[in-house]
Design an enzyme around this catalytic site. Structure first.
Site, PDB file in Angstrom:
ATOM      1  N   HIS A   1       0.812  -1.207   0.000  1.00 43.09           N
ATOM      2  CA  HIS A   1       0.000   0.000   0.000  1.00 43.09           C
ATOM      3  C   HIS A   1       0.852   1.267   0.000  1.00 43.09           C
ATOM      4  O   HIS A   1       0.550   2.241  -0.674  1.00 43.09           O
ATOM      5  CB  HIS A   1      -0.898  -0.023   1.239  1.00 43.09           C
ATOM      6  CG  HIS A   1      -2.059   0.903   1.154  1.00 43.09           C
ATOM      7  ND1 HIS A   1      -3.309   0.492   0.740  1.00 43.09           N
ATOM      8  CD2 HIS A   1      -2.159   2.223   1.405  1.00 43.09           C
ATOM      9  CE1 HIS A   1      -4.124   1.520   0.744  1.00 43.09           C
ATOM     10  NE2 HIS A   1      -3.457   2.583   1.151  1.00 43.09           N
TER      11      HIS A   1
ATOM     12  N   HIS B   1     -10.838   1.327  -0.895  1.00 41.84           N
ATOM     13  CA  HIS B   1     -10.977   0.921   0.499  1.00 41.84           C
ATOM     14  C   HIS B   1     -11.674  -0.429   0.518  1.00 41.84           C
ATOM     15  O   HIS B   1     -12.718  -0.613   1.125  1.00 41.84           O
ATOM     16  CB  HIS B   1     -11.742   1.977   1.303  1.00 41.84           C
ATOM     17  CG  HIS B   1     -11.022   2.353   2.551  1.00 41.84           C
ATOM     18  ND1 HIS B   1     -11.634   2.799   3.681  1.00 41.84           N
ATOM     19  CD2 HIS B   1      -9.710   2.317   2.852  1.00 41.84           C
ATOM     20  CE1 HIS B   1     -10.736   3.034   4.617  1.00 41.84           C
ATOM     21  NE2 HIS B   1      -9.563   2.753   4.140  1.00 41.84           N
TER      22      HIS B   1
ATOM     23  N   GLN C   1     -10.908   1.450  10.347  1.00 38.69           N
ATOM     24  CA  GLN C   1     -11.024   2.753  10.983  1.00 38.69           C
ATOM     25  C   GLN C   1     -12.485   3.152  11.123  1.00 38.69           C
ATOM     26  O   GLN C   1     -13.345   2.640  10.427  1.00 38.69           O
ATOM     27  CB  GLN C   1     -10.313   3.828  10.145  1.00 38.69           C
ATOM     28  CG  GLN C   1      -8.948   3.445   9.655  1.00 38.69           C
ATOM     29  CD  GLN C   1      -8.983   2.673   8.360  1.00 38.69           C
ATOM     30  OE1 GLN C   1      -9.896   1.895   8.109  1.00 38.69           O
ATOM     31  NE2 GLN C   1      -7.980   2.871   7.527  1.00 38.69           N
TER      32      GLN C   1
ATOM     33  N   ASP D   1      -2.050  14.570   4.805  1.00 36.63           N
ATOM     34  CA  ASP D   1      -3.058  13.965   5.672  1.00 36.63           C
ATOM     35  C   ASP D   1      -2.535  12.650   6.224  1.00 36.63           C
ATOM     36  O   ASP D   1      -1.633  12.041   5.671  1.00 36.63           O
ATOM     37  CB  ASP D   1      -4.383  13.795   4.915  1.00 36.63           C
ATOM     38  CG  ASP D   1      -4.509  12.436   4.274  1.00 36.63           C
ATOM     39  OD1 ASP D   1      -5.394  11.680   4.674  1.00 36.63           O
ATOM     40  OD2 ASP D   1      -3.712  12.142   3.367  1.00 36.63           O
TER      41      ASP D   1
ATOM     42  N   SER E   1      -6.567   6.253  12.879  1.00 37.67           N
ATOM     43  CA  SER E   1      -7.688   7.103  13.256  1.00 37.67           C
ATOM     44  C   SER E   1      -7.855   8.163  12.182  1.00 37.67           C
ATOM     45  O   SER E   1      -6.872   8.658  11.628  1.00 37.67           O
ATOM     46  CB  SER E   1      -7.418   7.770  14.607  1.00 37.67           C
ATOM     47  OG  SER E   1      -7.492   6.816  15.628  1.00 37.67           O
ATOM     48  N   GLN E   2      -9.098   8.516  11.921  1.00 43.42           N
ATOM     49  CA  GLN E   2      -9.400   9.389  10.787  1.00 43.42           C
ATOM     50  C   GLN E   2      -9.352  10.872  11.169  1.00 43.42           C
ATOM     51  O   GLN E   2      -9.221  11.225  12.336  1.00 43.42           O
ATOM     52  CB  GLN E   2     -10.788   9.039  10.257  1.00 43.42           C
ATOM     53  CG  GLN E   2     -10.881   7.611   9.756  1.00 43.42           C
ATOM     54  CD  GLN E   2     -10.124   7.423   8.467  1.00 43.42           C
ATOM     55  OE1 GLN E   2     -10.490   7.974   7.438  1.00 43.42           O
ATOM     56  NE2 GLN E   2      -9.046   6.678   8.524  1.00 43.42           N
TER      57      GLN E   2
ATOM     58  N   GLY F   1      -3.072   8.138  -8.582  1.00 46.39           N
ATOM     59  CA  GLY F   1      -3.612   6.783  -8.636  1.00 46.39           C
ATOM     60  C   GLY F   1      -3.325   5.998  -7.391  1.00 46.39           C
ATOM     61  O   GLY F   1      -2.728   6.492  -6.428  1.00 46.39           O
ATOM     62  N   ASN F   2      -3.780   4.773  -7.443  1.00 40.57           N
ATOM     63  CA  ASN F   2      -3.723   3.923  -6.269  1.00 40.57           C
ATOM     64  C   ASN F   2      -3.646   2.481  -6.767  1.00 40.57           C
ATOM     65  O   ASN F   2      -4.156   2.163  -7.827  1.00 40.57           O
ATOM     66  CB  ASN F   2      -5.010   4.169  -5.461  1.00 40.57           C
ATOM     67  CG  ASN F   2      -5.076   3.327  -4.208  1.00 40.57           C
ATOM     68  OD1 ASN F   2      -5.972   2.506  -4.056  1.00 40.57           O
ATOM     69  ND2 ASN F   2      -4.130   3.504  -3.307  1.00 40.57           N
TER      70      ASN F   2
ATOM     71  N   SER G   1      -4.331  -1.509  -5.499  1.00 44.50           N
ATOM     72  CA  SER G   1      -4.862  -2.401  -4.476  1.00 44.50           C
ATOM     73  C   SER G   1      -4.642  -3.837  -4.934  1.00 44.50           C
ATOM     74  O   SER G   1      -5.284  -4.295  -5.881  1.00 44.50           O
ATOM     75  CB  SER G   1      -6.347  -2.133  -4.257  1.00 44.50           C
ATOM     76  OG  SER G   1      -6.903  -3.135  -3.432  1.00 44.50           O
TER      77      SER G   1
END
Lengths: 759, 224
Positions: free
Chosen positions: A58, A104, A249, A277, A322-323, A546-547, A549
């Protein structure tokens, strides 16, 4: 002497880590040994936790990095490509569009509401971290079979979660797609995309700067939720997945909204040097990445972190997900000003450390150093794998004769309209606030792409510019041919934008695949990246974010590959936006097809999926030059005001897509069939099926008042064109003399499928 | 025209209604932060939609205890106009400035769609000034707790006193509201709470422009 719980924890976590523990945390034996060698000592428990998070798929993209580097990422329009919280493009008028898609998947399967909600929250933070106000949300969902016992529960939870976050924070959710297939029974996909609007000269980045500058923690407190989430998301599922609930989370959209407003308010001042973030791997990845990008070091005192509960270990604090938390580097002297803003919004604000020149991350707890690691070991030296891969493509071209079954067109059409992958998704989208912010022009239910006005571009009589967004991926194509199938996904995204009147600009992608340690899966990944590269280069739509997974597998079985393409485009005048609903008394024309076409491509089609419950065979072929010409033509006749509806021919083929154009106004049409079908012999029925349901590419249906002019222009531009017929208000659909049915019946089948499942 | 829009933590339609008012009246409304204790002399105060305080505890319940609410009550008792939209309506109910209650939608889902409302014959009110009883207006709705509920006695009173401003069509009641009630007026007609969003029905690209009609009538009356 009694040892306190805190001292106990401290003792425990500064002990040398064992190989067993390291493997438990997700590192491989080789990785752990390499760390010991390079570090010239054994890392302690906390340090190993940090390594395992940073080395997770990730965070490190260790399996895909090599290939991702080959993607086109630059262009005149690009302000920021991959590597930041989100990509940024220039859209004129000093405006920039910031966007990204992120998955997610694993958390949403374990806990659908919170998994989906925090997926939305996370992607929104990526956007406003860059200084942009989020203006739209999209989502791409994949669930298991409709009759799987978990599907209803998961769909309900995910939809409620997406709505729960997006509706509360007040960003419109304006489109996306939902697809069901058995390969997702135990591994659903939840990909959320967010788009934001910023001023071109007010973009914020994450690279730390200035030795001695204060490191600030803002937002919600840190709790014990989501610990090691990034590692969990980088592993396969097995049957004990539900035991992983604590790694999910918990989202709080209200705090998210406060954080959004507070950050944007602070960004109006001149205080922030860099900001990131706390997403995957929380404080670990944010602090490491900020310092590493700035080629500096970072020192954090963990006793200064606002905590939700007592007795949290350093390990837990560093790996909590934690968000609603942010890390910022402020200009020295602006701390007070910043603190006042966060106080106003009732958010925690804490100076937790400072930027150093050591190129190391050092963590202090109870005045003891519990972590001291060189940043290059965590980032640049993170493993990069050259995994074996096997490129595959299904070359077995199936003729329509092999696929078609001898049933009436009407029967097949009803099956398609009532299929869960085609039917109305109203049950889903009505639960999302799509009109908040007042700038929504079209959602994906009214147009092939979703469109919002770019706020502030209106001037006097000019109504403003629009931003169009599309998300696409036809997984059955990708499975049978990863390279061509993904290239096609990019093309379809572009075509969808064009069908809303937009010029494609740039791409974000979310590569959802199985276990990359298997060469055939790695082959899918490599093929897909090559496909994206080909199409994105051709259309000049660089990939800016992008991402990835991976490990979307359960008990060794992979999902259908889903390289999701999110594309954005610009509409120069929102009065030229196109929706997909035909009006009455208009001519319907097909662009990209002529009267000589009397068959169609049914191999690997939606027809095959619906009728035979499988998808194989060679996928429809694609000519990029032809596609580009078609798109340019559509945009040119739109600028002349010649069309009032457009819809690309995709899943299901010509007839179902035509029906989609007629549904809203319940129109009728007398479809003019090619002459060949006038006296169709029984044994040639499959040709009609091919014509109605084939998925040949590069075709667009349009509705126009000026048929002659469009045909004339098409001929001039060497665009194939075919007149399908005139719409009317009868609600009767006549297929030449071969079949007839009512639009009301079609609507009934189309509209009632999903509500029936969800009762 | 002097208008103000209250902003609570979690309000998210404040910007939309400010833009709508400004577009139509050319006057920019004042932003009123919820911690303020005094509302200046204004013709209209808008309590906007959103999720004030995350809708935690109960929609509007925490906002109803905000410092600004006392001065909102003063403004109302001076005869000032108050418009509560969506979450604003919920807040006005929690402050008891409007009667009845709003509970979770009948189907237990959040619902966002365009909806047709029937304008009712009301007591004199700035809010129904531009509309003719029986006329249909189309506004979007977007809420989870818009199911208006009250007992028979109150329903009767609301009818008799002309305190119902808008009703949903009987065959398209999206949330299960008693008697299809979508918008309620105070006894003096100067406070309106409504679940639908007129501020989202202004621009040509919106699905309806009936919000213009609504705000134009209101502004005309206030400037009158």
């Amino acid at each position: 002497m009694r040892v306190s719980r805190e001292q106990e924890i401290a003792l425990e976590e500064t002990k040398n880590c064992t190989l067993e523990k390291a493997i438990e945390m997700g590192l491989s034996k080789d990785e752990f040994e390499l760390i010991c060698k390079k570090l010239k000592r054994t890392p302690n428990f906390v340090e190993t936790g940090i390594f395992s998070a940073m080395y997770s798929e990730h965070c490190s993209y260790k399996s895909t990095k090599k290939w991702l580097k080959t993607l086109p990422t630059s262009g005149k329009q690009v302000i920021q490509g991959p590597g930041e919280n989100a990509g940024v493009i220039d859209v004129g008028d000093d405006n920039a569009i910031v966007f990204k898609i992120e998955s997610h998947n694993h958390p949403s399967f374990i806990e659908p509401y919170q998994g989906a909600a925090t997926g939305v929250g996370g992607i929104l933070r990526d956007i406003f971290t860059m200084g942009a106000r989020p203006i739209a949300l999209m989502n791409v969902l994949r669930f298991g079979e409709e009759n799987n016992f978990l599907t209803k529960h998961l769909l309900n939870g995910v939809v409620k979660g997406i709505g729960g976050y997006g509706n509360c924070i007040g960003i419109p959710t304006i489109g996306g797609e939902t697809y069901f297939h058995k390969s997702y029974n135990k591994n659903i996909l939840v990909n959320a995309m967010a788009v934001g609007l910023a001023k071109k000269n007010k973009i914020f980045y994450s690279a730390a700067s200035g030795v001695g500058n204060p490191v600030i923690y803002v937002g919600a407190k840190t709790g014990k939720d989501g610990i090691h989430g990034a590692t969990m998301a980088s592993a396969e599922f097995s049957d004990d997945t539900q035991e992983k609930k604590p790694t999910v989370q918990v989202g709080d959209p209200f705090t998210g909204k406060l954080l959004l407003e507070a950050c944007l308010e602070l960004m109006e001042t001149d205080s922030i040097l860099s900001i990131q973030d706390m997403g995957a791997a929380g404080l670990t990845s944010s602090s490491v990445e900020m310092a590493s990008k700035g080629k500096l070091g970072i020192h954090i005192d963990l006793d200064k972190i606002p905590l939700r509960e007592n007795n949290m270990s350093g390990y837990e604090i560093m790996l909590s997900e934690s968000q609603e938390r942010m890390l910022m580097i402020l200009k020295q002297g602006s701390e007070k000003k910043a603190e006042r803003i966060f106080e106003k919004w009732d958010l925690d604000f804490s100076i937790i450390g400072k930027i150093t020149d050591t190129e190391k991350i050092t963590l202090l707890k109870n005045n003891k150093v519990i972590c001291n690691l060189p940043l290059n070991l965590l980032v640049e030296d993170a493993p990069e794998y050259h995994r074996d891969y096997k490129l595959t493509s299904n070359k077995n071209q199936l003729s329509s004769k092999e696929v078609a079954i001898d049933k009436s067109i009407k029967d097949i059409l009803y099956k398609i309209l009532g299929h869960v992958n085609f039917c109305s998704k109203k049950w889903i989208y009505e639960q999302y606030d799509s009109s908040v912010m007042g700038d929504t022009i079209l959602t994906s239910n009214d147009s092939d792409a979703s469109v919002v006005k770019i706020h502030g571009t209106e001037k006097n009589h000019f109504k403003g510019k629009g931003l169009a967004i599309s998300t696409d991926c036809t997984s059955r194509y990708v499975k049978n041919n990863p390279e061509e199938g993904t290239s096609l996904a990019v093309v379809e995204a572009a075509r969808n934008l064009v069908c809303s009147g937009a010029t494609p600009m740039a791409v974000t992608n979310n590569l959802n695949f199985g276990n990359p340690e298997k060469s055939e899966i790695m082959g899918q990944i490599v093929g897909s990246i090559l496909g994206i590269k080909k199409s994105c280069e051709f259309f000049n739509t660089p990939v800016v974010s992008g991402n990835v997974s991976l490990y979307n597998e359960t008990n060794g079985k992979s999902i259908m590959p889903a390289p999701i393409i999110g594309m954005v485009g610009i509409i120069n005048d929102i009065e030229k936006v196109i929706n997909l609903h035909a009006k009455s008394k208009r001519s319907i024309l097909v662009l990209g097809q002529n009267e000589n076409k009397i068959d169609g491509w049914l191999g690997c089609s939606f027809y095959q999926e619906v009728i035979h419950d499988k998808c194989d065979g060679k996928i429809p072929s694609l000519n990029l030059e032809k596609e580009k010409k078609l798109m340019d033509f559509l945009l040119s006749i739109n600028s002349l005001g010649l069309i009032d509806g457009a819809h690309d021919v995709s899943d299901g083929g010509l007839l179902p897509c035509l029906i989609e154009m007629l549904l809203k106004k319940k129109l009728g049409i007398n479809v003019i069939l090619p002459k060949f079908f006038d006296d169709l012999k029984n044994e040639d029925f499959y040709k009609l099926h091919g014509w109605c349901f084939g998925e040949d590419q590069s075709r667009i249906l349009i509705s126009t008042e000026d048929k002659q002019k469009v045909i004339e222009l098409a001929k001039e531009n060497e665009i194939e064109i075919f007149h399908l017929g005139q719409t009317n208000s009868s609600g009767e659909i006549l297929l030449g003399k071969l079949d007839r049915f009512s639009i009301k019946k079609c609507y009934h089948i189309y509209a009632n499928k999903l509500p029936k499942i969800m009762i | 025209m002097r208008a103000g829009v209250i902003v609570f933590p979690g309000s998210n339609c404040d910007r939309d209604v400010i833009i709508a008012l400004k577009t139509i009246s050319n006057f920019k409304p004042k932003i009123l932060w919820h911690k303020e204790t005094e509302i200046p002399n204004l013709d209209l105060v808008v309590v906007p939609g959103g999720f004030s305080f995350g809708d935690y505890l109960r929609c509007g319940a925490i906002a109803a205890k905000s410092p600004i609410i006392n001065s909102l009550k003063d403004h109302a008792s001076r005869g000032g106009s108050v418009l509560g939209i969506c979450n604003g309506f919920q807040i006005l109910i929690e402050t008891k400035l409007l009667p009845g209650t709003l509970i979770t939608n009948k189907n237990l889902n959040f619902v966002c769609k365009d909806i047709s409302l029937i304008t009712q014959k009301t007591r004199p009110s700035p809010f129904t000034n531009g509309l003719t009883p029986g006329d249909k207006v189309n506004f979007p709705i977007a809420h989870n707790d818009g199911n208006y509920f009250c007992d028979d006695e109150l329903t009767k009173k609301l009818h008799n006193e002309g305190q119902i401003a808008f009703k949903y069509s009987p065959n398209d009641n999206p949330n299960g509201s008693v008697d299809n009630i979508a918008g309620v007026l105070s006894e003096n007609g100067r406070i309106l709470g409504m679940m639908p969003h007129p501020e989202r029905a202004i621009e040509n690209f919106h699905s309806s422009q009936d919000g213009k009609l609504f705000f134009n009538g209101l502004i005309k009356h206030l400037l009158g």
